[in-house]
Write a protein that holds these residues in place. Structure first.
Motif, PDB file in Angstrom:
ATOM      1  N   GLU A  16      -9.405   0.531  24.378  1.00 50.41           N
ATOM      2  CA  GLU A  16     -10.415   0.339  25.423  1.00 50.41           C
ATOM      3  C   GLU A  16     -11.108  -0.998  25.190  1.00 50.41           C
ATOM      4  OE1 GLU A  16     -11.613   2.772  27.747  1.00 50.41           O
ATOM      5  OE2 GLU A  16     -10.200   4.321  27.161  1.00 50.41           O
ATOM      6  N   SER A  17     -11.280  -1.759  26.254  1.00 48.06           N
ATOM      7  CA  SER A  17     -11.964  -3.040  26.107  1.00 48.06           C
ATOM      8  C   SER A  17     -13.454  -2.823  25.868  1.00 48.06           C
ATOM      9  CB  SER A  17     -11.735  -3.921  27.336  1.00 48.06           C
ATOM     10  OG  SER A  17     -12.249  -3.294  28.477  1.00 48.06           O
ATOM     11  N   PRO A  18     -14.078  -3.762  25.155  1.00 46.66           N
ATOM     12  CA  PRO A  18     -15.523  -3.634  24.915  1.00 46.66           C
ATOM     13  C   PRO A  18     -16.305  -4.003  26.168  1.00 46.66           C
ATOM     14  CG  PRO A  18     -14.713  -5.682  23.996  1.00 46.66           C
ATOM     15  CD  PRO A  18     -13.508  -4.937  24.512  1.00 46.66           C
ATOM     16  N   PRO A  19     -17.583  -3.667  26.208  1.00 45.68           N
ATOM     17  CA  PRO A  19     -18.435  -4.067  27.335  1.00 45.68           C
ATOM     18  C   PRO A  19     -18.530  -5.592  27.453  1.00 45.68           C
ATOM     19  CG  PRO A  19     -19.514  -2.379  26.016  1.00 45.68           C
ATOM     20  CD  PRO A  19     -18.300  -2.819  25.257  1.00 45.68           C
ATOM     21  N   HIS A  20     -19.039  -6.026  28.588  1.00 41.87           N
ATOM     22  CA  HIS A  20     -19.211  -7.451  28.883  1.00 41.87           C
ATOM     23  C   HIS A  20     -19.970  -8.158  27.755  1.00 41.87           C
ATOM     24  CE1 HIS A  20     -19.698 -11.029  31.287  1.00 41.87           C
ATOM     25  NE2 HIS A  20     -21.012 -10.976  31.139  1.00 41.87           N
ATOM     26  N   ASN A  21     -19.489  -9.320  27.362  1.00 41.04           N
ATOM     27  CA  ASN A  21     -20.099 -10.164  26.317  1.00 41.04           C
ATOM     28  C   ASN A  21     -20.059  -9.558  24.919  1.00 41.04           C
ATOM     29  OD1 ASN A  21     -20.691 -12.365  27.953  1.00 41.04           O
ATOM     30  ND2 ASN A  21     -22.640 -11.460  28.587  1.00 41.04           N
ATOM     31  N   GLU A  22     -19.168  -8.591  24.704  1.00 37.30           N
ATOM     32  CA  GLU A  22     -19.006  -8.028  23.365  1.00 37.30           C
ATOM     33  C   GLU A  22     -17.586  -8.265  22.885  1.00 37.30           C
ATOM     34  OE1 GLU A  22     -20.647  -4.166  22.547  1.00 37.30           O
ATOM     35  OE2 GLU A  22     -22.141  -4.381  24.116  1.00 37.30           O
ATOM     36  N   ILE A  23     -17.411  -8.222  21.594  1.00 38.48           N
ATOM     37  CA  ILE A  23     -16.108  -8.402  20.956  1.00 38.48           C
ATOM     38  C   ILE A  23     -15.756  -7.088  20.276  1.00 38.48           C
ATOM     39  CG2 ILE A  23     -14.839  -9.670  19.167  1.00 38.48           C
ATOM     40  CD1 ILE A  23     -15.703 -11.419  21.555  1.00 38.48           C
ATOM     41  N   LYS A  24     -14.476  -6.721  20.352  1.00 33.29           N
ATOM     42  CA  LYS A  24     -14.026  -5.529  19.634  1.00 33.29           C
ATOM     43  C   LYS A  24     -13.196  -5.960  18.436  1.00 33.29           C
ATOM     44  CE  LYS A  24     -13.201  -1.561  21.357  1.00 33.29           C
ATOM     45  NZ  LYS A  24     -12.646  -0.435  22.107  1.00 33.29           N
ATOM     46  N   LEU A  25     -13.508  -5.356  17.313  1.00 30.97           N
ATOM     47  CA  LEU A  25     -12.766  -5.525  16.076  1.00 30.97           C
ATOM     48  C   LEU A  25     -12.121  -4.183  15.742  1.00 30.97           C
ATOM     49  CD1 LEU A  25     -11.993  -6.796  13.313  1.00 30.97           C
ATOM     50  CD2 LEU A  25     -14.284  -6.155  12.511  1.00 30.97           C
ATOM     51  N   ASN A  26     -10.800  -4.129  15.784  1.00 29.93           N
ATOM     52  CA  ASN A  26     -10.085  -2.940  15.336  1.00 29.93           C
ATOM     53  C   ASN A  26      -9.618  -3.195  13.911  1.00 29.93           C
ATOM     54  OD1 ASN A  26      -9.473  -2.851  18.502  1.00 29.93           O
ATOM     55  ND2 ASN A  26      -9.410  -0.792  17.653  1.00 29.93           N
ATOM     56  N   CYS A  81     -17.188 -16.738  12.785  1.00 29.37           N
ATOM     57  CA  CYS A  81     -16.909 -17.138  14.173  1.00 29.37           C
ATOM     58  C   CYS A  81     -18.163 -17.160  15.042  1.00 29.37           C
ATOM     59  CB  CYS A  81     -15.887 -16.197  14.798  1.00 29.37           C
ATOM     60  SG  CYS A  81     -14.245 -16.386  14.118  1.00 29.37           S
ATOM     61  N   GLY A  82     -19.255 -16.606  14.555  1.00 33.49           N
ATOM     62  CA  GLY A  82     -20.498 -16.602  15.318  1.00 33.49           C
ATOM     63  C   GLY A  82     -20.566 -15.531  16.392  1.00 33.49           C
ATOM     64  N   TYR A  83     -19.776 -14.477  16.258  1.00 34.84           N
ATOM     65  CA  TYR A  83     -19.845 -13.376  17.235  1.00 34.84           C
ATOM     66  C   TYR A  83     -21.213 -12.716  17.124  1.00 34.84           C
ATOM     67  CZ  TYR A  83     -14.765 -13.931  17.490  1.00 34.84           C
ATOM     68  OH  TYR A  83     -13.497 -14.418  17.649  1.00 34.84           O
ATOM     69  N   ARG A  84     -21.803 -12.356  18.244  1.00 37.57           N
ATOM     70  CA  ARG A  84     -23.157 -11.800  18.272  1.00 37.57           C
ATOM     71  C   ARG A  84     -23.175 -10.295  18.534  1.00 37.57           C
ATOM     72  NH1 ARG A  84     -27.179 -13.892  16.517  1.00 37.57           N
ATOM     73  NH2 ARG A  84     -28.502 -13.339  18.239  1.00 37.57           N
ATOM     74  N   LYS A  85     -22.228  -9.800  19.336  1.00 33.10           N
ATOM     75  CA  LYS A  85     -22.170  -8.362  19.627  1.00 33.10           C
ATOM     76  C   LYS A  85     -20.768  -7.879  19.292  1.00 33.10           C
ATOM     77  CE  LYS A  85     -25.712  -7.636  23.026  1.00 33.10           C
ATOM     78  NZ  LYS A  85     -26.009  -6.834  24.188  1.00 33.10           N
ATOM     79  N   LEU A  86     -20.697  -6.969  18.326  1.00 35.12           N
ATOM     80  CA  LEU A  86     -19.416  -6.555  17.780  1.00 35.12           C
ATOM     81  C   LEU A  86     -19.314  -5.034  17.729  1.00 35.12           C
ATOM     82  CD1 LEU A  86     -16.846  -7.783  16.344  1.00 35.12           C
ATOM     83  CD2 LEU A  86     -18.069  -7.354  14.203  1.00 35.12           C
ATOM     84  N   ILE A  87     -18.240  -4.527  18.275  1.00 36.06           N
ATOM     85  CA  ILE A  87     -17.903  -3.111  18.122  1.00 36.06           C
ATOM     86  C   ILE A  87     -16.748  -3.064  17.134  1.00 36.06           C
ATOM     87  CG2 ILE A  87     -17.039  -1.021  19.221  1.00 36.06           C
ATOM     88  CD1 ILE A  87     -18.130  -2.137  21.871  1.00 36.06           C
ATOM     89  N   THR A  88     -16.963  -2.401  16.012  1.00 33.51           N
ATOM     90  CA  THR A  88     -15.935  -2.282  14.988  1.00 33.51           C
ATOM     91  C   THR A  88     -15.364  -0.877  15.040  1.00 33.51           C
ATOM     92  OG1 THR A  88     -17.099  -3.883  13.624  1.00 33.51           O
ATOM     93  CG2 THR A  88     -15.463  -2.514  12.530  1.00 33.51           C
ATOM     94  N   HIS A  89     -14.077  -0.776  15.368  1.00 34.24           N
ATOM     95  CA  HIS A  89     -13.406   0.519  15.438  1.00 34.24           C
ATOM     96  C   HIS A  89     -12.589   0.743  14.174  1.00 34.24           C
ATOM     97  CE1 HIS A  89     -13.527   1.808  19.925  1.00 34.24           C
ATOM     98  NE2 HIS A  89     -14.704   1.698  19.367  1.00 34.24           N
ATOM     99  N   MET A  90     -12.832   1.882  13.560  1.00 37.96           N
ATOM    100  CA  MET A  90     -12.146   2.285  12.337  1.00 37.96           C
ATOM    101  C   MET A  90     -11.566   3.676  12.537  1.00 37.96           C
ATOM    102  SD  MET A  90     -15.195   1.141   9.713  1.00 37.96           S
ATOM    103  CE  MET A  90     -14.372   1.758   8.249  1.00 37.96           C
TER     104      MET A  90
END
Length: 184
Positions: A16-26, A81-90
């Motif tokens: 699933e893609s993250p919300p607008h202006n967020e980055i997802k880290l799997n 990398c300077g990412y500000r909003k991160l969703i980390t999926h584990m």
């Protein structure tokens, strides 16, 4: 889809893609043996599913240490990398609980748990640690296995999807779902 007998059901899982202006880290970590040859894989994608970067590495440790090393490497790179909003999926709920817990850990994982906690707490922005099933993190899983097979002790960085990863990446972008049986 409920199964006869009521004990389990089939669900369809996809990245699933993250919300607008967020980055997802799997992230995924695994070990062949405990301890054994281990690897971790991390992949960053944006809200449209664009590949940003990926990493793999290997070592010799337990599966729990490998599972914790994956978000540690990912969070270090997110900071760089300077990412500000991160969703980390584990995939490992126990690892998520260890990092989120306020209690002290007195086992051999304490240093890596403390490092993960520090990275989360000192992150210059917002980090959320969330559970996902392996089917939603196939790219990171593939990278983990690559790390184990190649047994590279250095972190290998990919700035574009490589050969074996392209198909999985495209599946994620177009929303291919994978069935999984869940127990009720």
């Amino acid at each position: 889809i409920p199964k006869p007998g009521g004990g389990s059901c089939e669900v369809f899982i996809r990245w699933e893609s993250p919300p607008h202006n967020e980055i997802k880290l799997n992230t995924v970590g695994a070990s062949r043996g405990s301890p054994g040859i281990a690897g971790s894989g991390e992949i960053f994608k944006d809200e449209t599913g664009n590949f940003l970067s990926a990493f793999t590495n290997a070592g010799h440790c337990s599966s729990m240490r490998a599972e914790l090393k994956a978000p540690m490497v990912g969070l270090q790179e997110a900071r760089r990398c300077g990412y500000r909003k991160l969703i980390t999926h584990m995939e490992n709920n126990a690892c998520i609980s260890l990092v989120k817990s306020e209690s002290l850990t007195s086992n051999n994982l304490r240093s890596i748990i403390d490092e993960c906690r520090t990275l989360v707490n000192d992150f210059d922005g917002e980090v959320r640690l969330e559970h996902c099933y392996r089917e939603a993190s196939r790219a990171a899983d593939w990278l983990t296995n690559k790390g184990v097979v190649e047994n590279s002790r250095n972190t290998v960085v990919f700035l574009a999807p490589i050969s074996g990863l392209v198909g999985i990446f495209l599946d994620d972008v177009i929303g291919i779902s994978i069935p999984r049986i869940l127990n009720n």
